[in-house]
Design a protein around this motif. Structure first.
Motif, mmCIF file in Angstrom:
data_model
loop_
_atom_site.group_PDB
_atom_site.id
_atom_site.type_symbol
_atom_site.label_atom_id
_atom_site.label_comp_id
_atom_site.label_asym_id
_atom_site.label_seq_id
_atom_site.Cartn_x
_atom_site.Cartn_y
_atom_site.Cartn_z
ATOM 1 N N GLY A 10 37.602 77.092 73.386
ATOM 2 C CA GLY A 10 37.812 75.559 73.841
ATOM 3 C C GLY A 10 38.845 75.393 74.707
ATOM 4 N N ASN A 11 38.947 73.897 75.143
ATOM 5 C CA ASN A 11 39.764 73.521 76.071
ATOM 6 C C ASN A 11 41.093 73.275 75.192
ATOM 7 O OD1 ASN A 11 41.519 72.195 77.804
ATOM 8 N ND2 ASN A 11 39.884 70.592 78.374
ATOM 9 N N GLN A 12 41.980 74.140 75.681
ATOM 10 C CA GLN A 12 43.531 73.926 74.901
ATOM 11 C C GLN A 12 43.971 72.717 74.891
ATOM 12 O OE1 GLN A 12 45.694 77.515 75.459
ATOM 13 N NE2 GLN A 12 44.382 78.892 74.546
ATOM 14 N N GLU A 37 41.595 77.385 60.774
ATOM 15 C CA GLU A 37 40.577 78.551 60.997
ATOM 16 C C GLU A 37 40.253 78.605 62.285
ATOM 17 O OE1 GLU A 37 36.008 80.079 59.919
ATOM 18 O OE2 GLU A 37 36.708 78.319 58.891
ATOM 19 N N PHE A 38 40.400 79.733 62.966
ATOM 20 C CA PHE A 38 40.001 79.925 64.366
ATOM 21 C C PHE A 38 38.594 80.486 64.600
ATOM 22 C CE2 PHE A 38 44.475 79.813 64.614
ATOM 23 C CZ PHE A 38 44.731 78.974 65.604
ATOM 24 N N GLN A 39 37.765 80.066 65.358
ATOM 25 C CA GLN A 39 36.292 80.614 65.745
ATOM 26 C C GLN A 39 35.873 81.104 66.727
ATOM 27 O OE1 GLN A 39 33.316 77.859 64.212
ATOM 28 N NE2 GLN A 39 33.945 77.973 61.884
ATOM 29 N N VAL A 43 32.422 75.391 71.081
ATOM 30 C CA VAL A 43 32.549 74.271 70.367
ATOM 31 C C VAL A 43 31.855 74.641 68.885
ATOM 32 C CG1 VAL A 43 31.857 72.861 72.341
ATOM 33 C CG2 VAL A 43 29.894 74.060 70.889
ATOM 34 N N VAL A 44 32.403 73.366 68.096
ATOM 35 C CA VAL A 44 32.067 73.620 66.580
ATOM 36 C C VAL A 44 30.925 72.512 66.348
ATOM 37 C CG1 VAL A 44 33.103 73.090 64.279
ATOM 38 C CG2 VAL A 44 34.553 73.907 66.043
ATOM 39 N N LEU A 176 47.630 80.361 69.329
ATOM 40 C CA LEU A 176 46.423 80.047 69.803
ATOM 41 C C LEU A 176 45.843 81.042 70.996
ATOM 42 C CD1 LEU A 176 44.108 78.202 70.192
ATOM 43 C CD2 LEU A 176 45.427 76.804 71.691
ATOM 44 N N ASN A 177 46.900 81.478 71.857
ATOM 45 C CA ASN A 177 46.667 82.584 72.769
ATOM 46 C C ASN A 177 46.407 83.885 72.166
ATOM 47 O OD1 ASN A 177 46.931 80.584 74.691
ATOM 48 N ND2 ASN A 177 49.445 81.144 74.908
#
Length: 214
Positions: A10-12, A37-39, A43-44, A176-177
């Motif tokens: 997604g857009n950080q 949690e990272f997916q 989009v979610v 995140l990265n």
């Protein structure tokens, strides 16, 4: 338990501000415990790159609604709740999310003017306004490039100051990265497919190489 879901694709500029606020709350408010949690999706639930499942079962699926919910927590209020809220939940952070310079030039210039003779966006200490705006700029490649070039002196000065005086921010960015890099690495490991359907190969294939030059 409150849970945050973040997409690695997604857009950080949308996801990083929320991650910074959540990390700050977890570290500074003993009554807050938000898991993350990272997916590996864009989009979610086919809507946004971030989702907050609140403790009472309420599900928030937009950055604006998540900002507003987090700003209900006193720890983020600072000394001037109204001023901080104006930046975090009032739409200014969202104005820095578009990835074309024309759309964010105005908000960046406004921020640059606001930061004249200021070390922080609101007051004299770090607030949620600094974290959210910093995250939006850092997560936006276009905005971040402009800051690195020093195109807006006050924003560049402030941006470096926030980063240098809060080491933990870099760890959140790296986290995140890292998830984004893991996704790319996984795709690379898959490699190219050489399973080419050749006709009449049931008895084997003879490969001939041209003679080497004498």
């Amino acid at each position: 338990m409150t849970a945050l879901t973040v997409t690695s694709k997604g857009n950080q500029a949308i996801t990083l501000p929320v991650l910074l606020l959540v990390h700050y709350l977890n570290d500074n408010d003993k009554n807050v415990d938000i898991s993350t949690e990272f997916q590996d999706v864009e989009v979610v639930n086919e809507k946004t790159p971030i989702e907050l499942d609140w403790r009472d079962g309420e599900v928030l699926q937009s950055a604006a609604s998540i900002h507003a919910k987090l700003m209900e927590i006193k720890t983020l209020h600072g000394q001037d709740r109204q001023a901080v809220n104006e930046w975090v939940a009032g739409g200014r952070v969202g104005n820095l999310a578009p990835t074309d310079f024309k759309s964010i030039e105005g908000p960046l210039l406004e921020l640059d003017h606001h930061l004249t003779l200021r070390s922080y966006i609101v007051g004299y200490t770090l607030t949620a306004a600094d974290l959210a705006v910093w995250g939006a700029i850092r997560g936006n490649k276009v905005a971040y490039a402009a800051v690195k070039k020093g195109a807006m002196v006050n924003v560049t000065r402030w941006f470096k100051w926030i980063e240098e005086t809060n080491d933990w921010i870099a760890l959140v960015v790296q986290s995140l990265n890292a998830h984004a890099q893991e996704r790319k690495a996984a795709k690379s490991k898959e490699g190219a497919s050489y399973d080419i359907a050749l006709p009449d190969t049931d008895k084997g294939v003879v490969t001939r190489f041209p003679p080497e030059p004498s």
